[in-house]
Design a protein around this motif. Sequence first.
Motif, PDB file in Angstrom:
ATOM      1  N   GLU A 103       0.835  -1.210   0.000  1.00  0.00           N
ATOM      2  CA  GLU A 103       0.000   0.000   0.000  1.00  0.00           C
ATOM      3  C   GLU A 103       0.867   1.256   0.000  1.00  0.00           C
ATOM      4  OE1 GLU A 103      -2.110  -3.487   1.311  1.00  0.00           O
ATOM      5  OE2 GLU A 103      -0.315  -2.535   2.140  1.00  0.00           O
ATOM      6  N   GLN A 104       1.931   1.242   0.804  1.00  0.00           N
ATOM      7  CA  GLN A 104       2.827   2.391   0.840  1.00  0.00           C
ATOM      8  C   GLN A 104       3.556   2.575  -0.481  1.00  0.00           C
ATOM      9  OE1 GLN A 104       5.072   1.137   4.272  1.00  0.00           O
ATOM     10  NE2 GLN A 104       4.203   2.765   5.555  1.00  0.00           N
ATOM     11  N   MET A 105       3.962   1.478  -1.102  1.00  0.00           N
ATOM     12  CA  MET A 105       4.640   1.570  -2.389  1.00  0.00           C
ATOM     13  C   MET A 105       3.723   2.188  -3.437  1.00  0.00           C
ATOM     14  SD  MET A 105       7.377   1.118  -4.219  1.00  0.00           S
ATOM     15  CE  MET A 105       8.444  -0.032  -3.322  1.00  0.00           C
ATOM     16  N   LYS A 106       2.480   1.739  -3.483  1.00  0.00           N
ATOM     17  CA  LYS A 106       1.522   2.311  -4.431  1.00  0.00           C
ATOM     18  C   LYS A 106       1.327   3.795  -4.146  1.00  0.00           C
ATOM     19  CE  LYS A 106      -3.296   1.987  -5.969  1.00  0.00           C
ATOM     20  NZ  LYS A 106      -4.603   1.306  -5.783  1.00  0.00           N
ATOM     21  N   MET A 107       1.196   4.146  -2.876  1.00  0.00           N
ATOM     22  CA  MET A 107       1.031   5.552  -2.499  1.00  0.00           C
ATOM     23  C   MET A 107       2.209   6.383  -2.969  1.00  0.00           C
ATOM     24  SD  MET A 107       2.262   7.922  -0.087  1.00  0.00           S
ATOM     25  CE  MET A 107       2.817   6.999   1.346  1.00  0.00           C
ATOM     26  N   PHE A 108       3.432   5.885  -2.757  1.00  0.00           N
ATOM     27  CA  PHE A 108       4.615   6.640  -3.160  1.00  0.00           C
ATOM     28  C   PHE A 108       4.671   6.815  -4.668  1.00  0.00           C
ATOM     29  CE2 PHE A 108       8.928   6.491  -4.873  1.00  0.00           C
ATOM     30  CZ  PHE A 108       9.450   7.653  -4.326  1.00  0.00           C
ATOM     31  N   LEU A 109       4.468   5.743  -5.421  1.00  0.00           N
ATOM     32  CA  LEU A 109       4.602   5.810  -6.874  1.00  0.00           C
ATOM     33  C   LEU A 109       3.572   6.737  -7.507  1.00  0.00           C
ATOM     34  CD1 LEU A 109       5.348   2.049  -7.639  1.00  0.00           C
ATOM     35  CD2 LEU A 109       6.953   3.956  -7.761  1.00  0.00           C
ATOM     36  N   THR A 110       2.421   6.889  -6.857  1.00  0.00           N
ATOM     37  CA  THR A 110       1.384   7.759  -7.412  1.00  0.00           C
ATOM     38  C   THR A 110       1.556   9.211  -6.977  1.00  0.00           C
ATOM     39  OG1 THR A 110      -0.095   7.092  -5.593  1.00  0.00           O
ATOM     40  CG2 THR A 110      -0.306   5.925  -7.688  1.00  0.00           C
ATOM     41  N   ARG A 111       2.664   9.535  -6.282  1.00  0.00           N
ATOM     42  CA  ARG A 111       2.967  10.934  -5.942  1.00  0.00           C
ATOM     43  C   ARG A 111       3.721  11.620  -7.075  1.00  0.00           C
ATOM     44  NH1 ARG A 111      -0.653  11.613  -3.548  1.00  0.00           N
ATOM     45  NH2 ARG A 111      -1.156   9.471  -4.072  1.00  0.00           N
ATOM     46  N   ILE A 112       4.252  10.858  -8.032  1.00  0.00           N
ATOM     47  CA  ILE A 112       5.173  11.381  -9.030  1.00  0.00           C
ATOM     48  C   ILE A 112       4.412  12.233 -10.038  1.00  0.00           C
ATOM     49  CG2 ILE A 112       6.830  10.746 -10.820  1.00  0.00           C
ATOM     50  CD1 ILE A 112       7.241   8.129  -9.180  1.00  0.00           C
ATOM     51  N   GLY A 113       4.833  13.516 -10.159  1.00  0.00           N
ATOM     52  CA  GLY A 113       4.144  14.454 -11.030  1.00  0.00           C
ATOM     53  C   GLY A 113       4.893  14.728 -12.317  1.00  0.00           C
ATOM     54  N   MET A 114       4.536  15.830 -12.958  1.00  0.00           N
ATOM     55  CA  MET A 114       5.114  16.187 -14.259  1.00  0.00           C
ATOM     56  C   MET A 114       6.590  16.554 -14.112  1.00  0.00           C
ATOM     57  SD  MET A 114       2.710  15.764 -16.388  1.00  0.00           S
ATOM     58  CE  MET A 114       0.916  15.660 -16.474  1.00  0.00           C
ATOM     59  N   GLY A 115       7.401  16.086 -15.077  1.00  0.00           N
ATOM     60  CA  GLY A 115       8.812  16.446 -15.118  1.00  0.00           C
ATOM     61  C   GLY A 115       9.637  15.842 -14.012  1.00  0.00           C
ATOM     62  N   SER A 116       9.128  14.801 -13.369  1.00  0.00           N
ATOM     63  CA  SER A 116       9.830  14.191 -12.242  1.00  0.00           C
ATOM     64  C   SER A 116      10.441  12.854 -12.624  1.00  0.00           C
ATOM     65  CB  SER A 116       8.886  14.002 -11.052  1.00  0.00           C
ATOM     66  OG  SER A 116       8.550  15.246 -10.482  1.00  0.00           O
ATOM     67  N   LYS A 117      11.405  12.451 -11.823  1.00  0.00           N
ATOM     68  CA  LYS A 117      12.091  11.183 -11.998  1.00  0.00           C
ATOM     69  C   LYS A 117      12.213  10.565 -10.615  1.00  0.00           C
ATOM     70  CE  LYS A 117      15.462  11.124 -14.986  1.00  0.00           C
ATOM     71  NZ  LYS A 117      15.206  10.140 -16.074  1.00  0.00           N
ATOM     72  N   ALA A 118      12.043   9.241 -10.524  1.00  0.00           N
ATOM     73  CA  ALA A 118      12.109   8.563  -9.230  1.00  0.00           C
ATOM     74  C   ALA A 118      13.021   7.349  -9.317  1.00  0.00           C
ATOM     75  CB  ALA A 118      10.717   8.132  -8.772  1.00  0.00           C
ATOM     76  N   VAL A 119      13.781   7.131  -8.255  1.00  0.00           N
ATOM     77  CA  VAL A 119      14.598   5.938  -8.112  1.00  0.00           C
ATOM     78  C   VAL A 119      14.242   5.280  -6.790  1.00  0.00           C
ATOM     79  CG1 VAL A 119      16.920   4.983  -7.959  1.00  0.00           C
ATOM     80  CG2 VAL A 119      16.478   6.945  -9.449  1.00  0.00           C
ATOM     81  N   ILE A 120      13.942   3.991  -6.833  1.00  0.00           N
ATOM     82  CA  ILE A 120      13.527   3.241  -5.643  1.00  0.00           C
ATOM     83  C   ILE A 120      14.569   2.155  -5.407  1.00  0.00           C
ATOM     84  CG2 ILE A 120      11.733   1.789  -4.633  1.00  0.00           C
ATOM     85  CD1 ILE A 120      10.824   4.003  -7.568  1.00  0.00           C
ATOM     86  N   THR A 121      15.163   2.154  -4.215  1.00  0.00           N
ATOM     87  CA  THR A 121      16.248   1.212  -3.933  1.00  0.00           C
ATOM     88  C   THR A 121      15.913   0.365  -2.707  1.00  0.00           C
ATOM     89  OG1 THR A 121      17.512   2.637  -2.413  1.00  0.00           O
ATOM     90  CG2 THR A 121      17.852   2.974  -4.765  1.00  0.00           C
ATOM     91  N   GLY A 122      16.447  -0.842  -2.665  1.00  0.00           N
ATOM     92  CA  GLY A 122      16.236  -1.685  -1.497  1.00  0.00           C
ATOM     93  C   GLY A 122      16.890  -3.050  -1.634  1.00  0.00           C
TER      94      GLY A 122
END
Length: 332
Positions: free
Chosen positions: A252-271
Motif C-alpha cells: 500500500e505504501q509503495m503504491k502511495m509513493f509511486l502515485t505521488r510522481i508528477g510532471m517532469g519528475s524522476k524517481a529511483v527506488i532502492t532496497g
Amino acid sequence: MKPVPLEISFTPADNQRLANLCGSLDENLKQVENVLDVEISRRGEHFSLSGRSDQTKLAAKVLRDFYNQSKQHLSLEQIQLGLVEALNLGKSATAGAGDTNLSLVNSPVATPLMTRRSNLHGRTPRQIQYLQQIQDHDITFAIGPAGTGKTYLAVASAVDALERGLVSRLILVRPAVEAGERLGFLPGDMTQKVDPYLRPLYDALYDLMGFDKTGKQFERSTIEIAPLAFMRGRTLNQSFIILDEAQNTTPEQMKMFLTRIGMGSKAVITGDITQIDLPKHQKSGLVDVQDVLNDIRGIAFTRFKSDDVVRHPLVQRIINAYEQHDRHTEKP
C-alpha cells in the motif's frame, strides 16, 4: 601435480615504485593475496605467484596495473577498488553469453555525471546499466545487497539532474520502520526526527556536493527530506525523488509513493529484499512491485548481485557465504 608458480618482473628496478606497489609492510600484496586467493613471494623486482592458474594470471594483471599507477602513493582504497574491478572483469571474461548484464562490460558508459567527484563512474557492468537506466527512464528500481552502489549512484544521478537544471529539487524519502513511523516521541523538528534514518543519503550528498553547498540547498528547500508516512496527498513536480530502503514499505505504501510522481519528475527506488524489517506476516512492497510493474514500459529494474559490491573486497565473500548458508538451512 602442484601448479607451477607464475613469475613476473618489473625491470629496470625502481625501488620507489616497488615500495608504492607493495605498500607498508607489504599490505598491498596481502590485499591481493586475500582477495584473489593466491600466494605472492617477492625478491626485489621479481614476483612469484602461486595458486590456481586463472587466479595467478588475474593477480599478475592486477600487479602490472598497480605498478603502472605506482609513480605516486597507492592508497588502500585505490588497491581495494582496483581489486573489485579486477574481480568483476575476470568474472565477465568467463561468463556465459546468456548473461546480458555482464555483456555490458564493453558498453559505453553513461554520460559523465556533474558532481564534485570527477572520477565517479559505474565500476561493474550492472552499475553502468543502472546509471544508464536512470537517465533513460522516469522510474527506476534498484534491488540488491548492501554495498552495490544503489543509493550512492541514485544520489549522484539526482545531484547531476539538479546541476543540469533538469529538476528543481531533490526529495529524499525513507520509511522509518524502526520507530513504526510514529516519530512524535523523538526530540527535535522533523529533520532531526528522521535524521538517523536518512544518514546514508546525507553522507552521499556531502560527498558529492560538499558540506556547505548541501547545507545551503537544504536552507533553500531545494533538497527536502521526508519520512514515507508524510508523502500521502502530495504531488511532486519537477523533482528527483529517491525512496531508499524500499524493502521496508508495504504494498500500500509503495503504491502511495509511486502515485505521488508528477510532471517532469524522476524517481529511483532502492532496497535489499534480503534485509526486510517488516513484521513477519507483512509482505514487502518492493517484493510485490516486481510482479505488478515488471512489464510496464518506461519503468526499469536493475537487479544487483554480490559481485557488484563496491566496498571492502571481502564483503562479496561475506554476502556469498550468507546466501550459501541460507540455502543450506532452508526448511523443505
